[in-house]
Write an enzyme that holds these catalytic residues in place. Structure first.
Site, PDB file in Angstrom:
ATOM      1  CD  GLU A 107      -8.755  -3.231  -0.830  1.00  0.00           C
ATOM      2  OE1 GLU A 107      -7.605  -2.945  -1.189  1.00  0.00           O
ATOM      3  OE2 GLU A 107      -8.975  -4.066   0.060  1.00  0.00           O
ATOM      4  CG  HIS A 134      -2.091  -0.951   1.108  1.00  0.00           C
ATOM      5  ND1 HIS A 134      -2.499  -1.522  -0.062  1.00  0.00           N
ATOM      6  CD2 HIS A 134      -2.935  -1.434   2.076  1.00  0.00           C
ATOM      7  CE1 HIS A 134      -3.553  -2.306   0.175  1.00  0.00           C
ATOM      8  NE2 HIS A 134      -3.835  -2.287   1.453  1.00  0.00           N
ATOM      9  CG  HIS A 150      -8.334   0.119   1.913  1.00  0.00           C
ATOM     10  ND1 HIS A 150      -8.902  -0.505   2.998  1.00  0.00           N
ATOM     11  CD2 HIS A 150      -7.394  -0.737   1.440  1.00  0.00           C
ATOM     12  CE1 HIS A 150      -8.316  -1.679   3.191  1.00  0.00           C
ATOM     13  NE2 HIS A 150      -7.397  -1.838   2.246  1.00  0.00           N
TER      14      HIS A 150
HETATM   15  C1  GLA Z   1      -5.827  -4.741   1.669  1.00  0.00           C
HETATM   16  C2  GLA Z   1      -4.971  -5.943   1.725  1.00  0.00           C
HETATM   17  C3  GLA Z   1      -5.134  -6.621   3.034  1.00  0.00           C
HETATM   18  C4  GLA Z   1      -4.829  -5.652   4.159  1.00  0.00           C
HETATM   19  C5  GLA Z   1      -5.707  -4.451   4.033  1.00  0.00           C
HETATM   20  C6  GLA Z   1      -5.371  -3.401   5.050  1.00  0.00           C
HETATM   21  O1  GLA Z   1      -7.131  -5.061   1.504  1.00  0.00           O
HETATM   22  O2  GLA Z   1      -5.199  -6.829   0.665  1.00  0.00           O
HETATM   23  O3  GLA Z   1      -4.297  -7.742   3.108  1.00  0.00           O
HETATM   24  O4  GLA Z   1      -3.489  -5.273   4.091  1.00  0.00           O
HETATM   25  O5  GLA Z   1      -5.586  -3.896   2.779  1.00  0.00           O
HETATM   26  O6  GLA Z   1      -5.333  -3.881   6.338  1.00  0.00           O
END
Ligand code: GLA
Length: 339
Positions: A304, A91, A166
């Site tokens: 997402e 991220h 997100h």
């Molecule tokens: C995304 C990732 C997850 C986690 C979340 C945040 O969805 O795929 O594995 O890292 O973000 O917690």
């Protein structure tokens, strides 16, 4: 100074957005009886978003999802970005776009009541990514009860880009506990299986005969209770669904969620080639949220829309390369209704 902007539409839906992380901090939508409730997880105070390990409500970038070992190449030049989840990059790194202060474009009287654009300039070398990158996100609430999200970006050096929103949805209301009774349908027949550390194996595999196949709507609790190796790696659903083979501007209906008690329904449309469906597996027990709520695992659902995890290291995945002179433009729509 962190700013908050509120949008509303004729259907009585309203949305709050803050400049930190371009985060959606509240989204209030009617249920079948007309009761309005906030259906996204988050915090009471804007400055709490400066420490947001679950990425509640934010725009994630410069590269959403994972990059194996934090390594990738552009034009045979190797780049090393942060390894902030085990050995891998997650991220955009520890100070990704989710923690940055975005600026409100058009904050004067000329701003429409139902839309807001936020801009962010990510400097060359920030989090070790190459190129000055100008990003903007526009949130628009239509009277047809859609939240339309438009992204655009351009760079002055070749770089990689993967943006996503997100938000964690709980269609029964953010404080109403688990999402296990939500019914989820995803219009995809393939996904990218992952290794135990959640890096894609590189394979694009059929969903047939796996509990991750959601072409027929299923109760999320019934999906998570099945035994399948892929569901053990991320502690539930945390997978990229393959929506198309190459990125183009065609918007398609990719997912539908229904919450039986409130009757709220959410549809997701996107032009992106992938969607990470994440059932909030890593939300820690006792996580303090808005209005005195306490969140825990499986209390929010993220859908997402994005490119595929670790795309820069898989030539068979749609490319995430952005070159100078190109404009990245993409749209995702979350549409609300009753069903
Ligand atoms: C995304 C990732 C997850 C986690 C979340 C945040 O969805 O795929 O594995 O890292 O973000 O917690």
């Amino acid at each position: 100074m962190i700013e908050t902007v509120s949008l509303s539409n004729a259907a009585g839906t309203s949305l709050d957005v803050i400049t930190v992380g371009a985060a959606i901090t509240a989204l209030r939508v009617a249920d079948r009886d007309g009761n309005i409730e906030d259906i996204v997880l988050g915090f009471d105070e804007p400055d709490q978003y400066l420490d947001n390990p679950n990425y509640f409500g934010v725009v994630v970038g410069r590269f959403a999802n994972r990059i194996a070992q934090g390594r990738f190449q552009i034009d045979n030049r190797a780049y090393q970005v942060a390894q902030n989840q085990g050995d891998n990059h997650l991220h955009g790194g520890p100070t990704g776009f989710h923690l940055r202060e975005w600026s409100v474009a058009d904050s004067g009287d000329t701003r429409p009541e139902n839309a807001i654009t936020l801009n962010y300039r990510s400097l060359d070398g920030e989090e070790q990514f190459p190129g000055n990158l100008d990003v903007s996100v526009t949130y628009r609430l239509t009277d047809a009860n859609e939240l339309v999200i438009d992204y655009s970006a351009s760079t002055d050096k070749p770089t990689i880009l993967n943006l996503t929103q997100h938000s964690y949805f709980n269609l029964a209301g953010h404080a109403s506990g688990s999402i296990l009774d939500h019914e989820l349908c995803i219009h995809a027949d393939r996904y990218t299986p992952q290794r135990p550390d959640q890096i894609p194996t590189g394979e694009i595999a059929p969903l047939d005969n796996t509990p991750l196949d959601l072409r027929t709507p299923a109760r999320i609790g019934d999906v998570l209770s099945q035994s399948h190796q892929q569901l053990t790696y991320g502690g539930g659903l945390d997978h990229n669904y393959v929506l198309k083979d190459a990125f183009d501007a065609t918007l398609q209906l990719v997912a539908e969620v229904r919450e039986p008690v409130s009757g709220r329904v959410m549809r997701v449309l996107t032009d992106q080639p992938g969607m990470q469906a994440y059932t909030g597996n890593f939300i820690g027990e006792g996580c303090a949220g808005k209005d005195g709520a306490t969140y825990g695992p499986h209390q929010g659902l993220c859908l997402e829309t994005q490119h595929f995890s670790d795309a820069p290291n898989h030539s068979n995945f749609p490319s995430t390369l952005l070159l100078p002179g190109q404009v990245f433009a993409s749209r995702t729509v979350y549409q609300f209704g009753i069903g």
